[in-house]
Design a protein around this motif. Structure first.
Motif, PDB file in Angstrom:
ATOM      1  N   VAL A  61      -9.889  -5.978  -5.936  1.00  0.00           N
ATOM      2  CA  VAL A  61      -9.348  -5.814  -4.589  1.00  0.00           C
ATOM      3  C   VAL A  61     -10.517  -5.656  -3.616  1.00  0.00           C
ATOM      4  O   VAL A  61     -11.427  -4.855  -3.854  1.00  0.00           O
ATOM      5  CB  VAL A  61      -8.414  -4.586  -4.515  1.00  0.00           C
ATOM      6  N   VAL A 113      -2.855   0.347  -4.315  1.00  0.00           N
ATOM      7  CA  VAL A 113      -2.525  -1.045  -4.026  1.00  0.00           C
ATOM      8  C   VAL A 113      -1.608  -1.488  -5.167  1.00  0.00           C
ATOM      9  O   VAL A 113      -1.981  -1.409  -6.339  1.00  0.00           O
ATOM     10  CB  VAL A 113      -3.788  -1.926  -3.974  1.00  0.00           C
ATOM     11  N   VAL A 146      -6.338  -5.960   3.045  1.00  0.00           N
ATOM     12  CA  VAL A 146      -6.492  -5.564   1.653  1.00  0.00           C
ATOM     13  C   VAL A 146      -6.139  -6.807   0.843  1.00  0.00           C
ATOM     14  O   VAL A 146      -4.997  -7.277   0.884  1.00  0.00           O
ATOM     15  CB  VAL A 146      -5.578  -4.376   1.306  1.00  0.00           C
ATOM     16  N   LEU A 173       0.869  -1.170   0.000  1.00  0.00           N
ATOM     17  CA  LEU A 173       0.000   0.000   0.000  1.00  0.00           C
ATOM     18  C   LEU A 173       0.902   1.215   0.000  1.00  0.00           C
ATOM     19  O   LEU A 173       1.893   1.266   0.730  1.00  0.00           O
ATOM     20  CB  LEU A 173      -0.887   0.021   1.254  1.00  0.00           C
TER      21      LEU A 173
END
Length: 129
Positions: free
Chosen positions: A65, A50, A112, A15
């Motif tokens: 995602v 991402v 995530v 991230l």
């Protein structure tokens, strides 16, 4: 020749605040993070990226995602589906997806998660404080 796709494996999932790609295969990631300090909740993160390095995939592979609140697995965000192209099994593909306006309802750990062709490929945790 078959039109089958093979989901990739992830070398890394990060991230960050942003990324820059340069000719010659170099990529700079700016502002890598694994935590967000919020003033209050719900907290809306205006945007973040991402980023994943993916390999051993083949064909046009759909990806998306998801973000889940880790303790309950509650889905709090799902991206649209996008496509990555793997021309052969030896090509490393870098995926950068900018997410905007993600609302985190409470402090805690969120996952995530990257899915390729509806299969889990990788995840990373982000702590909201």
């Amino acid at each position: 020749m078959s039109s089958a796709t093979i989901p990739p494996v992830a070398q890394a999932l990060y991230l960050c605040d942003g990324h820059l790609g340069f000719p010659g295969g170099m990529t700079d990631l700016m502002g890598l993070f694994n935590g967000i300090r919020a003033a209050g909740y719900p907290h809306v993160q205006q945007q973040f990226v991402v980023f994943a390095r993916l390999l051993q995939g083949l064909g046009q592979v759909p990806f998306d995602v998801d973000i889940r609140f880790a303790p309950t697995q509650q889905l709090i965000h799902a991206s649209n589906t996008h496509t990555l192209l793997f021309p052969d099994r030896d090509t490393v593909v870098e995926m950068a997806l900018t997410l905007k306006g993600v609302a985190f309802p409470q402090p805690g750990v969120y996952l995530v998660e990257l899915y390729c062709d509806a299969q889990w490929v990788a995840d990373t945790a982000v702590l909201l404080q």
